[in-house]
Design a protein around this motif. Structure first.
Motif, PDB file in Angstrom:
ATOM      1  N   LEU A  55       0.823  -1.211   0.000  1.00 56.00           N
ATOM      2  CA  LEU A  55       0.000   0.000   0.000  1.00 56.00           C
ATOM      3  C   LEU A  55       0.855   1.258   0.000  1.00 56.00           C
ATOM      4  O   LEU A  55       0.581   2.208  -0.744  1.00 56.00           O
ATOM      5  CB  LEU A  55      -0.937   0.004   1.208  1.00 56.00           C
ATOM      6  CG  LEU A  55      -2.054  -1.027   1.197  1.00 56.00           C
ATOM      7  CD1 LEU A  55      -2.828  -0.989   2.510  1.00 56.00           C
ATOM      8  CD2 LEU A  55      -2.991  -0.805   0.028  1.00 56.00           C
ATOM      9  N   THR A  59       1.098   3.882  -3.095  1.00 53.27           N
ATOM     10  CA  THR A  59       0.710   5.260  -2.824  1.00 53.27           C
ATOM     11  C   THR A  59       1.825   6.215  -3.227  1.00 53.27           C
ATOM     12  O   THR A  59       1.562   7.291  -3.778  1.00 53.27           O
ATOM     13  CB  THR A  59       0.377   5.439  -1.330  1.00 53.27           C
ATOM     14  OG1 THR A  59      -0.669   4.533  -0.994  1.00 53.27           O
ATOM     15  CG2 THR A  59      -0.076   6.847  -1.033  1.00 53.27           C
ATOM     16  N   PRO A  63      -0.162   8.588  -6.338  1.00 55.16           N
ATOM     17  CA  PRO A  63      -0.978   9.136  -5.251  1.00 55.16           C
ATOM     18  C   PRO A  63      -2.487   8.994  -5.485  1.00 55.16           C
ATOM     19  O   PRO A  63      -3.259   8.993  -4.538  1.00 55.16           O
ATOM     20  CB  PRO A  63      -0.575  10.607  -5.194  1.00 55.16           C
ATOM     21  CG  PRO A  63       0.765  10.670  -5.841  1.00 55.16           C
ATOM     22  CD  PRO A  63       0.767   9.569  -6.862  1.00 55.16           C
ATOM     23  N   LEU A  66      -4.780   6.326  -3.560  1.00 58.34           N
ATOM     24  CA  LEU A  66      -5.484   6.527  -2.298  1.00 58.34           C
ATOM     25  C   LEU A  66      -6.987   6.629  -2.510  1.00 58.34           C
ATOM     26  O   LEU A  66      -7.772   6.171  -1.684  1.00 58.34           O
ATOM     27  CB  LEU A  66      -4.971   7.779  -1.587  1.00 58.34           C
ATOM     28  CG  LEU A  66      -3.640   7.629  -0.867  1.00 58.34           C
ATOM     29  CD1 LEU A  66      -3.196   8.963  -0.287  1.00 58.34           C
ATOM     30  CD2 LEU A  66      -3.729   6.588   0.209  1.00 58.34           C
ATOM     31  N   LYS A  67      -7.402   7.226  -3.618  1.00 61.09           N
ATOM     32  CA  LYS A  67      -8.835   7.340  -3.920  1.00 61.09           C
ATOM     33  C   LYS A  67      -9.432   5.941  -4.106  1.00 61.09           C
ATOM     34  O   LYS A  67     -10.480   5.613  -3.542  1.00 61.09           O
ATOM     35  CB  LYS A  67      -9.046   8.194  -5.164  1.00 61.09           C
ATOM     36  CG  LYS A  67     -10.492   8.360  -5.554  1.00 61.09           C
ATOM     37  CD  LYS A  67     -10.611   9.204  -6.815  1.00 61.09           C
ATOM     38  CE  LYS A  67     -12.046   9.272  -7.278  1.00 61.09           C
ATOM     39  NZ  LYS A  67     -12.182  10.006  -8.536  1.00 61.09           N
ATOM     40  N   LEU A  69      -8.202   3.123  -3.021  1.00 66.81           N
ATOM     41  CA  LEU A  69      -8.118   2.431  -1.744  1.00 66.81           C
ATOM     42  C   LEU A  69      -9.259   2.857  -0.826  1.00 66.81           C
ATOM     43  O   LEU A  69      -9.873   2.023  -0.164  1.00 66.81           O
ATOM     44  CB  LEU A  69      -6.773   2.714  -1.078  1.00 66.81           C
ATOM     45  CG  LEU A  69      -6.543   2.086   0.292  1.00 66.81           C
ATOM     46  CD1 LEU A  69      -6.566   0.574   0.193  1.00 66.81           C
ATOM     47  CD2 LEU A  69      -5.236   2.571   0.873  1.00 66.81           C
ATOM     48  N   GLY A  70      -9.556   4.143  -0.804  1.00 65.34           N
ATOM     49  CA  GLY A  70     -10.664   4.637   0.014  1.00 65.34           C
ATOM     50  C   GLY A  70     -11.995   4.054  -0.400  1.00 65.34           C
ATOM     51  O   GLY A  70     -12.825   3.686   0.444  1.00 65.34           O
TER      52      GLY A  70
END
Length: 137
Positions: A55, A59, A63, A66-67, A69-70
């Motif tokens: 992760l 990331t 970057p 992260l979206k 992953l969220g």
């Protein structure tokens, strides 16, 4: 790097097999079971470390990850929350063993619901993949 990971994987598997054989040859003595449990803790820690490493690496490279992953974590939270809400936590009919707490019953029903959701998702994904494959042809 892939060769190193491959050899580490084989070594971890060999240790797991040796410990499993040890448990069976020692007829499940406390020492052998404790060794196997400690090995399980090591394997879980390695799995968590691998996931965290992946992760962090993804990331740093991208970057925008992260979206994604969220969204995935949010979906998982919704599914687990739904499983908890749908878990009745009622006692098993005819059970005469040791008393079970309400929390244990709720947890057991939640895990069963998550299992049902996983099976349904697997079957649905196979069906959708087959349909999509036929549509593309």
């Amino acid at each position: 790097m892939n060769k190193i990971i491959k050899w580490i994987t084989w070594a971890l598997m060999a240790v797991g097999v040796v410990l499993t054989v040890l448990v069976f040859t020692m007829n499940g003595s406390d020492l052998s079971v404790n060794l196997l449990l400690y090995w399980t803790y090591v394997m879980v820690a390695l799995a968590i470390a691998s996931i965290v490493y992946g992760l962090v690496r993804d990331t740093l490279v991208n970057p925008k990850f992260l979206k994604t992953l969220g969204i995935v974590l949010g979906g998982a939270v919704v599914i687990v929350g739904l499983a908890v809400l749908l878990a009745p936590g009622t006692p098993a009919v005819g059970y005469v063993g040791a008393p079970v707490t309400d929390g244990e019953l709720k947890l057991t029903d939640t895990i069963l619901n998550l299992t049902y959701f996983s099976v349904a998702a697997a079957i649905l994904s196979v069906i959708v993949a087959a349909v999509m494959d036929n549509v593309k042809k």
